[in-house]
Scaffold this active site. Structure first.
Site, PDB file in Angstrom:
ATOM      1  N   ASN A 170     -19.885  12.878  -3.428  1.00 52.93           N
ATOM      2  CA  ASN A 170     -19.664  11.433  -3.510  1.00 52.93           C
ATOM      3  C   ASN A 170     -20.142  10.930  -4.861  1.00 52.93           C
ATOM      4  O   ASN A 170     -21.087  11.464  -5.427  1.00 52.93           O
ATOM      5  CB  ASN A 170     -20.432  10.717  -2.379  1.00 52.93           C
ATOM      6  CG  ASN A 170     -19.855   9.352  -2.071  1.00 52.93           C
ATOM      7  OD1 ASN A 170     -19.791   8.487  -2.941  1.00 52.93           O
ATOM      8  ND2 ASN A 170     -19.417   9.177  -0.845  1.00 52.93           N
ATOM      9  N   ARG A 190       0.835  -1.204   0.000  1.00 55.23           N
ATOM     10  CA  ARG A 190       0.000   0.000   0.000  1.00 55.23           C
ATOM     11  C   ARG A 190       0.872   1.256   0.000  1.00 55.23           C
ATOM     12  O   ARG A 190       0.578   2.252  -0.654  1.00 55.23           O
ATOM     13  CB  ARG A 190      -0.916  -0.003   1.230  1.00 55.23           C
ATOM     14  CG  ARG A 190      -1.836  -1.228   1.375  1.00 55.23           C
ATOM     15  CD  ARG A 190      -3.253  -0.946   0.967  1.00 55.23           C
ATOM     16  NE  ARG A 190      -3.760   0.282   1.501  1.00 55.23           N
ATOM     17  CZ  ARG A 190      -4.313   0.443   2.713  1.00 55.23           C
ATOM     18  NH1 ARG A 190      -4.440  -0.598   3.515  1.00 55.23           N
ATOM     19  NH2 ARG A 190      -4.758   1.607   3.113  1.00 55.23           N
ATOM     20  N   HIS A 212      -6.994   8.185  11.060  1.00 52.86           N
ATOM     21  CA  HIS A 212      -6.675   6.757  10.983  1.00 52.86           C
ATOM     22  C   HIS A 212      -5.193   6.507  10.752  1.00 52.86           C
ATOM     23  O   HIS A 212      -4.815   5.457  10.236  1.00 52.86           O
ATOM     24  CB  HIS A 212      -7.529   6.082   9.899  1.00 52.86           C
ATOM     25  CG  HIS A 212      -9.001   6.055  10.250  1.00 52.86           C
ATOM     26  ND1 HIS A 212     -10.003   5.881   9.329  1.00 52.86           N
ATOM     27  CD2 HIS A 212      -9.624   6.190  11.459  1.00 52.86           C
ATOM     28  CE1 HIS A 212     -11.187   5.897   9.942  1.00 52.86           C
ATOM     29  NE2 HIS A 212     -10.981   6.098  11.226  1.00 52.86           N
ATOM     30  N   CYS A 218       6.873   1.329  16.934  1.00 52.23           N
ATOM     31  CA  CYS A 218       7.133   0.051  17.606  1.00 52.23           C
ATOM     32  C   CYS A 218       5.863  -0.447  18.292  1.00 52.23           C
ATOM     33  O   CYS A 218       5.224   0.298  19.037  1.00 52.23           O
ATOM     34  CB  CYS A 218       8.255   0.233  18.611  1.00 52.23           C
ATOM     35  SG  CYS A 218       8.515  -1.229  19.622  1.00 52.23           S
ATOM     36  N   THR A 256     -16.450   9.733   1.292  1.00 50.74           N
ATOM     37  CA  THR A 256     -16.439   8.709   2.343  1.00 50.74           C
ATOM     38  C   THR A 256     -17.796   8.035   2.399  1.00 50.74           C
ATOM     39  O   THR A 256     -18.828   8.696   2.219  1.00 50.74           O
ATOM     40  CB  THR A 256     -16.050   9.294   3.727  1.00 50.74           C
ATOM     41  OG1 THR A 256     -16.215   8.268   4.719  1.00 50.74           O
ATOM     42  CG2 THR A 256     -16.861  10.515   4.116  1.00 50.74           C
TER      43      THR A 256
HETATM   44  C1  BJW Z   1     -15.848   8.641  -4.457  1.00 53.53           C
HETATM   45  C2  BJW Z   1     -14.931   8.473  -5.515  1.00 53.53           C
HETATM   46  C3  BJW Z   1     -14.586   9.625  -6.221  1.00 53.53           C
HETATM   47  C4  BJW Z   1     -15.247   6.567  -4.616  1.00 53.53           C
HETATM   48  N1  BJW Z   1     -15.124  10.805  -5.893  1.00 53.53           N
HETATM   49  N2  BJW Z   1     -16.367   9.807  -4.147  1.00 53.53           N
HETATM   50  C5  BJW Z   1     -20.216   2.170  16.540  1.00 53.53           C
HETATM   51  C6  BJW Z   1     -21.119   1.431  15.787  1.00 53.53           C
HETATM   52  C7  BJW Z   1     -20.689   0.339  15.043  1.00 53.53           C
HETATM   53  C8  BJW Z   1     -19.358  -0.051  15.033  1.00 53.53           C
HETATM   54  C9  BJW Z   1     -18.465   0.678  15.781  1.00 53.53           C
HETATM   55  C10 BJW Z   1     -18.895   1.757  16.526  1.00 53.53           C
HETATM   56  N3  BJW Z   1     -17.806   2.300  17.148  1.00 53.53           N
HETATM   57  C11 BJW Z   1     -16.723   1.574  16.806  1.00 53.53           C
HETATM   58  C12 BJW Z   1     -17.102   0.586  15.990  1.00 53.53           C
HETATM   59  C13 BJW Z   1     -16.182  -0.419  15.392  1.00 53.53           C
HETATM   60  C14 BJW Z   1     -15.438   0.055  14.175  1.00 53.53           C
HETATM   61  C15 BJW Z   1     -16.430   0.399  13.069  1.00 53.53           C
HETATM   62  O1  BJW Z   1     -16.721   1.537  12.762  1.00 53.53           O
HETATM   63  N4  BJW Z   1     -16.960  -0.617  12.400  1.00 53.53           N
HETATM   64  C16 BJW Z   1     -17.936  -0.409  11.331  1.00 53.53           C
HETATM   65  C17 BJW Z   1     -17.277  -0.654   9.970  1.00 53.53           C
HETATM   66  C18 BJW Z   1     -19.080  -1.321  11.556  1.00 53.53           C
HETATM   67  N5  BJW Z   1     -14.566   1.201  14.469  1.00 53.53           N
HETATM   68  C19 BJW Z   1     -13.388   1.053  15.057  1.00 53.53           C
HETATM   69  O2  BJW Z   1     -12.984  -0.051  15.410  1.00 53.53           O
HETATM   70  C20 BJW Z   1     -12.564   2.300  15.293  1.00 53.53           C
HETATM   71  N6  BJW Z   1     -12.073   2.316  16.606  1.00 53.53           N
HETATM   72  C21 BJW Z   1     -12.857   2.597  17.666  1.00 53.53           C
HETATM   73  O3  BJW Z   1     -14.012   2.901  17.530  1.00 53.53           O
HETATM   74  O4  BJW Z   1     -12.204   2.522  18.856  1.00 53.53           O
HETATM   75  C22 BJW Z   1     -12.988   2.554  20.060  1.00 53.53           C
HETATM   76  C23 BJW Z   1     -13.617   1.211  20.204  1.00 53.53           C
HETATM   77  C24 BJW Z   1     -12.803   0.112  20.242  1.00 53.53           C
HETATM   78  C25 BJW Z   1     -13.392  -1.151  20.396  1.00 53.53           C
HETATM   79  C26 BJW Z   1     -14.782  -1.276  20.441  1.00 53.53           C
HETATM   80  C27 BJW Z   1     -15.580  -0.136  20.360  1.00 53.53           C
HETATM   81  C28 BJW Z   1     -14.984   1.115  20.261  1.00 53.53           C
HETATM   82  C29 BJW Z   1     -11.335   2.287  14.408  1.00 53.53           C
HETATM   83  C30 BJW Z   1     -11.660   2.380  12.970  1.00 53.53           C
HETATM   84  C31 BJW Z   1     -10.386   2.239  12.152  1.00 53.53           C
HETATM   85  C32 BJW Z   1     -10.672   2.197  10.666  1.00 53.53           C
HETATM   86  N7  BJW Z   1      -9.512   1.786   9.973  1.00 53.53           N
HETATM   87  C33 BJW Z   1      -9.539   1.715   8.528  1.00 53.53           C
HETATM   88  C34 BJW Z   1      -8.234   1.075   8.072  1.00 53.53           C
HETATM   89  C35 BJW Z   1      -7.056   2.029   8.266  1.00 53.53           C
HETATM   90  C36 BJW Z   1      -5.769   1.375   7.892  1.00 53.53           C
HETATM   91  C37 BJW Z   1      -5.719   1.008   6.439  1.00 53.53           C
HETATM   92  O5  BJW Z   1      -5.732   1.916   5.571  1.00 53.53           O
HETATM   93  O6  BJW Z   1      -5.683  -0.189   6.147  1.00 53.53           O
HETATM   94  O7  BJW Z   1      -9.677   3.040   7.987  1.00 53.53           O
HETATM   95  S1  BJW Z   1     -10.949   0.849   7.848  1.00 53.53           S
HETATM   96  C38 BJW Z   1     -11.111   1.889   6.441  1.00 53.53           C
HETATM   97  O8  BJW Z   1     -12.405   2.535   6.505  1.00 53.53           O
HETATM   98  C39 BJW Z   1     -10.044   2.988   6.589  1.00 53.53           C
HETATM   99  C40 BJW Z   1     -10.828   4.214   6.191  1.00 53.53           C
HETATM  100  O9  BJW Z   1     -10.213   5.380   6.676  1.00 53.53           O
HETATM  101  C41 BJW Z   1     -12.206   3.932   6.752  1.00 53.53           C
HETATM  102  C42 BJW Z   1     -13.286   4.745   6.114  1.00 53.53           C
HETATM  103  O10 BJW Z   1     -13.428   4.403   4.780  1.00 53.53           O
HETATM  104  P1  BJW Z   1     -13.822   5.494   3.685  1.00 53.53           P
HETATM  105  O11 BJW Z   1     -12.764   6.501   3.585  1.00 53.53           O
HETATM  106  O12 BJW Z   1     -15.184   5.983   3.947  1.00 53.53           O
HETATM  107  O13 BJW Z   1     -13.751   4.615   2.362  1.00 53.53           O
HETATM  108  P2  BJW Z   1     -14.907   3.699   1.720  1.00 53.53           P
HETATM  109  O14 BJW Z   1     -14.260   2.790   0.745  1.00 53.53           O
HETATM  110  O15 BJW Z   1     -15.775   3.089   2.733  1.00 53.53           O
HETATM  111  O16 BJW Z   1     -15.831   4.733   0.932  1.00 53.53           O
HETATM  112  C43 BJW Z   1     -15.328   5.448  -0.188  1.00 53.53           C
HETATM  113  C44 BJW Z   1     -16.426   6.404  -0.642  1.00 53.53           C
HETATM  114  O17 BJW Z   1     -15.914   7.213  -1.666  1.00 53.53           O
HETATM  115  C45 BJW Z   1     -17.664   5.683  -1.209  1.00 53.53           C
HETATM  116  O18 BJW Z   1     -18.833   6.295  -0.659  1.00 53.53           O
HETATM  117  C46 BJW Z   1     -17.578   5.941  -2.715  1.00 53.53           C
HETATM  118  O19 BJW Z   1     -18.845   6.059  -3.328  1.00 53.53           O
HETATM  119  C47 BJW Z   1     -16.824   7.246  -2.756  1.00 53.53           C
HETATM  120  N8  BJW Z   1     -16.003   7.466  -3.943  1.00 53.53           N
HETATM  121  N9  BJW Z   1     -14.567   7.217  -5.622  1.00 53.53           N
HETATM  122  C48 BJW Z   1     -16.008  10.933  -4.899  1.00 53.53           C
HETATM  123  N10 BJW Z   1     -13.694   9.620  -7.296  1.00 53.53           N
HETATM  124 ZN    ZN Z   2      10.353  -0.389  20.831  1.00 50.95          ZN
END
Ligand code: BJW
Ligand code: ZN
Length: 255
Positions: free
Chosen positions: A221, A71, A120, A128, A196
């Site tokens: 979007n 990546r 993120h 580390c 997003t």
């Molecule tokens: C276009 C386009 C163009 C395309 N022009 N548009 C409450 C409720 C339910 C679940 C939870 C909750 N609280 C916490 C959770 C759990 C979890 C979560 O949210 N799960 C859900 C998925 C169900 N969250 C977490 O675990 C977070 N931590 C947390 O809450 O800690 C406290 C806690 C801990 C334990 C238990 C409870 C609470 C951490 C979240 C970390 C997310 N990490 C990632 C990976 C990062 C590393 C990596 O890159 O590999 O972050 S996941 C991934 O999703 C990445 C992104 O930043 C994130 C968001 O994605 P994004 O940016 O929205 O992308 P897409 O693909 O989803 O959407 C793209 C959009 O663009 C689409 O709409 C397209 O249409 C559009 N598009 N091309 C304009 N050209």
């Molecule tokens: Zn260390």
């Protein structure tokens, strides 16, 4: 781009504090894959539980490190697009801009944005897994490919395994950027939500906080999202086309 109602333009022009909040769609036209898009999304091709959780790294660090190196290589080979440049240009034209991103790439910075709140983490900031100190060593050769396994380097201080500098599922967001983002979302007058799916919490809650606070909210979007019915305006189209047009209409560059 569809015509923007005059009332929305007026509210945007009158805004003193503008928040721009970006997701993977903002970098899609730079060639960085999104996560959840039907065809090209990363989670369509790779198993999230095996790659983007702390448990996955404990179980198979070489698989996870190799995937994130792949990546990182992709990001290094890409360039900021017109959306990143338009956002960077906004800093000189609005009184109080805040840029919040969920993206782990550095394309906002490379377009010229100075202060970026990364919710993120960042691919280019490994640390580390044992003592959490930043990993300072020279980057490894750019050899990673999709699915390759690479042994993570060891920490210079404690010998622990170095891990990618991103926030995995189940992990807390970095407290400083998160607190500043909540504050900005709750106090802004205008909130632009770009590319997003708004499915990942707690980041998605920022747009809801801005709506609740009475800000004018614009979503850009390609597709519909769960927030379509709640924002002030939906602009459907590619961010690299729609966003520069929107920003130029509302905040024309000063000659
Ligand atoms: C276009 C386009 C163009 C395309 N022009 N548009 C409450 C409720 C339910 C679940 C939870 C909750 N609280 C916490 C959770 C759990 C979890 C979560 O949210 N799960 C859900 C998925 C169900 N969250 C977490 O675990 C977070 N931590 C947390 O809450 O800690 C406290 C806690 C801990 C334990 C238990 C409870 C609470 C951490 C979240 C970390 C997310 N990490 C990632 C990976 C990062 C590393 C990596 O890159 O590999 O972050 S996941 C991934 O999703 C990445 C992104 O930043 C994130 C968001 O994605 P994004 O940016 O929205 O992308 P897409 O693909 O989803 O959407 C793209 C959009 O663009 C689409 O709409 C397209 O249409 C559009 N598009 N091309 C304009 N050209
Ligand atoms: Zn260390």
């Amino acid at each position: 781009m569809a015509a923007i109602p005059a009332g929305v333009i007026a509210r945007l022009k009158g805004a003193r504090h503008v928040v721009v909040f970006t997701g993977a769609g903002a970098s899609a036209e730079s060639g960085i894959p999104t996560f959840r898009d039907q065809q090209s999304g990363l989670w369509r091709h790779f198993d999230v539980q095996s790659l983007a959780t702390p448990e996955a790294f404990d179980r198979d660090p070489a698989l996870v490190w190799g995937w994130y190196e792949w990546r990182r290589v992709q990001v290094l080979a890409s360039e900021p697009n017109a959306a990143h440049h338009a956002i960077a240009g906004l800093a000189a034209r609005v009184e109080r801009p805040t840029l919040i991103t969920q993206n782990v790439d550095d394309l906002h910075e490379r377009a010229g944005s100075r202060k970026v709140l990364h919710l993120h983490g960042r691919l280019c900031a490994p640390y580390c897994s044992a003592c959490r100190s930043e990993y300072q060593a020279a980057p490894q050769p750019l050899q990673a490919q999709a699915g390759c396994r690479l042994e993570p380097p060891r920490c210079d201080r404690c010998g622990g395994r170095v891990r990618p500098g991103v926030v995995w599922f189940g992990e807390c967001l970095p407290s400083g950027p998160w607190e500043q983002s909540v504050e900005a979302a709750c106090r802004c007058d205008a909130f632009l939500c770009i590319g997003t799916s708004s499915l990942v919490e707690p980041a998605a809650g920022l747009t809801r906080a801005a709506i609740a606070a009475g800000a004018v909210t614009v979503q850009v979007n390609l597709d519909s999202t769960c927030l379509d019915d709640f924002v002030t305006l939906n602009l459907r189209g590619p961010a690299a086309t729609v966003l520069p047009e929107l920003l130029a209409d509302v905040w024309p560059a000063v000659e």
